[in-house]
Design a protein around this motif. Sequence first.
Motif, PDB file in Angstrom:
ATOM      1  N   TRP A 157       0.824  -1.205   0.000  1.00 42.62           N
ATOM      2  CA  TRP A 157       0.000   0.000   0.000  1.00 42.62           C
ATOM      3  C   TRP A 157       0.862   1.261   0.000  1.00 42.62           C
ATOM      4  O   TRP A 157       1.973   1.265   0.515  1.00 42.62           O
ATOM      5  N   SER A 189      -5.824   8.864   2.142  1.00 48.51           N
ATOM      6  CA  SER A 189      -6.316   7.723   1.369  1.00 48.51           C
ATOM      7  C   SER A 189      -5.158   6.745   1.218  1.00 48.51           C
ATOM      8  O   SER A 189      -4.022   7.046   1.596  1.00 48.51           O
ATOM      9  N   VAL A 217      -3.455   3.810  -1.579  1.00 55.10           N
ATOM     10  CA  VAL A 217      -3.436   3.313  -2.950  1.00 55.10           C
ATOM     11  C   VAL A 217      -2.754   1.955  -2.994  1.00 55.10           C
ATOM     12  O   VAL A 217      -1.757   1.731  -2.293  1.00 55.10           O
ATOM     13  N   GLU A 236      -4.783   1.878  -7.742  1.00 56.78           N
ATOM     14  CA  GLU A 236      -6.173   2.197  -7.416  1.00 56.78           C
ATOM     15  C   GLU A 236      -6.330   2.496  -5.925  1.00 56.78           C
ATOM     16  O   GLU A 236      -5.632   1.930  -5.077  1.00 56.78           O
ATOM     17  N   ASN A 237      -7.269   3.379  -5.632  1.00 58.93           N
ATOM     18  CA  ASN A 237      -7.608   3.720  -4.255  1.00 58.93           C
ATOM     19  C   ASN A 237      -8.297   2.528  -3.603  1.00 58.93           C
ATOM     20  O   ASN A 237      -9.357   2.088  -4.060  1.00 58.93           O
ATOM     21  N   SER A 256     -12.212   2.392  -2.546  1.00 57.26           N
ATOM     22  CA  SER A 256     -13.326   2.340  -3.496  1.00 57.26           C
ATOM     23  C   SER A 256     -13.291   1.067  -4.323  1.00 57.26           C
ATOM     24  O   SER A 256     -12.225   0.658  -4.813  1.00 57.26           O
ATOM     25  N   SER A 296     -12.601   7.702  -6.922  1.00 61.74           N
ATOM     26  CA  SER A 296     -11.144   7.567  -7.011  1.00 61.74           C
ATOM     27  C   SER A 296     -10.431   8.433  -5.977  1.00 61.74           C
ATOM     28  O   SER A 296      -9.274   8.183  -5.640  1.00 61.74           O
ATOM     29  N   ALA A 297     -11.122   9.467  -5.476  1.00 56.66           N
ATOM     30  CA  ALA A 297     -10.534  10.380  -4.492  1.00 56.66           C
ATOM     31  C   ALA A 297     -11.140  10.193  -3.111  1.00 56.66           C
ATOM     32  O   ALA A 297     -10.986  11.071  -2.246  1.00 56.66           O
ATOM     33  N   ARG A 337     -11.617   9.583   0.579  1.00 59.35           N
ATOM     34  CA  ARG A 337     -10.601   9.796   1.591  1.00 59.35           C
ATOM     35  C   ARG A 337     -11.269  10.084   2.932  1.00 59.35           C
ATOM     36  O   ARG A 337     -12.472  10.323   3.002  1.00 59.35           O
TER      37      ARG A 337
END
Length: 456
Positions: free
Chosen positions: A138, A270, A272, A278-279, A282, A349-350, A352
């Motif tokens: 991560w 957040s 990734v 990718e986040n 989500s 995608s954002a 958080r």
Amino acid sequence: MSSNSVADLLEKLPEVSRAYLEGRAIDEVECIVADLAGIARGKAMPGGKFARQPFFYLPNSIFFQTITGDWADSVADGFTEPDMVLRPDFDTATPAPWTADTTLQVIHDINDQKGDPVPFAPRNVLKRVVDLYRARGWEPIVAPEMEFYLVAPNTDPAREIEPPMGRSGRRAAARQAYSMSAVDEYGKVIDDIYDFAEIMGLEIDGILQEGGAGQIELNLRHGDPVKLADEMFFFKRMIREAALRHDTYATFMAKPIEGEPGSAMHIHQSVVDIKTGENIFSNADGSETPEFLHFIGGMQRNLPAVVALLAPYVNSYRRYVPDFAAPINLEWGRDNRTTGLRVPVSEPSARRVENRLPGMDCNPYLGIAASLACGLVGLLEKTDPSDPFAGDAYQMQSGVPRGLGDALGLLRANTTIQQVLGEEFCRVYSAVKELEYNEFLQVISPWEREHLLLNV
């Protein structure tokens, strides 16, 4: 400085520093690190010497010093002050454009004489937490917000702090959030902040007027936690210098003015997936993942143990009062600024989590490390959060410790958080803060003299 050493040094520097040095000689290099309080410590040396010297030494006692200058020598096995080895991280080299000569400032990596990272150096603590994420595939992403006050010069600690005098000849007004004319009152300071930031290669996402008299919020773009903490470290130095140019102080105290809002360092976070980019908060269809909820659950369960890092001084706890845009609880909610943990409106995608507990008086390395540590524990332990809160969370019972003494006790009691941040760091930090707290308890305040002298 020889032409060879100049060329070798320039090759190591970032583009922003090379551009600044074009046609100039390096007069001085500030070799700096952040201590527990976030104060810059180090040495300044001529550019020629810096180009030839691969490292230098500082005693480890710089991390045992309180904000008042006392020493928590009890944390050491015999207070011998052994030297640490500091090597420049050339990626951090940036101009110091407020100086009279051509000066660079460079953050240094800190190891002991065996080559191991010094565990109680704040930048190393943050690197440790980030590495724990990366070991699991991560990459943590953060976007900090900086709130601070511009105030009138104050050389007498017994005198209350006042807002600055604006260009209109009147003191800055309160309760003018988002007002452009309020920012224009001290526009020359803001102009210098923008100009210095451009020279230093620091990107500002936006500046706005906050709710307090002379209170400013500066937003940074999201990115790597260590890089963003470095930038905040630089920004604090630079903003103070920009203010002093115009007979104004910049203060990062959590609560500098009675009756005005405190200054926060909100942290948007957040995570990734390193392989996919990718986040992990989500799903492909845009819905929330279990990891998203576990991250929040970990923060709810473990944030009390790190409040001593997010609110590191007795003044910090004056910020945690209802209805002053500061959290007093550990609830979480979607687009709810009364909760300690807020999920802002965003694209999937954002997605958080915004941690609203940290004060601007915290060390940015330690504040970000502590916040990420809580989320990491939640991810690893699959901690479930409470239900999201939809109302006014100021009506809820406080889940935040009310003072530094209580907060330090919670840090000492949470062995999981100690293992993530480093047990040696937690031991040193607790000892320094206990000494600071005990020093404060020796001070008799004006409130006590006013209300107790003749009444009890």
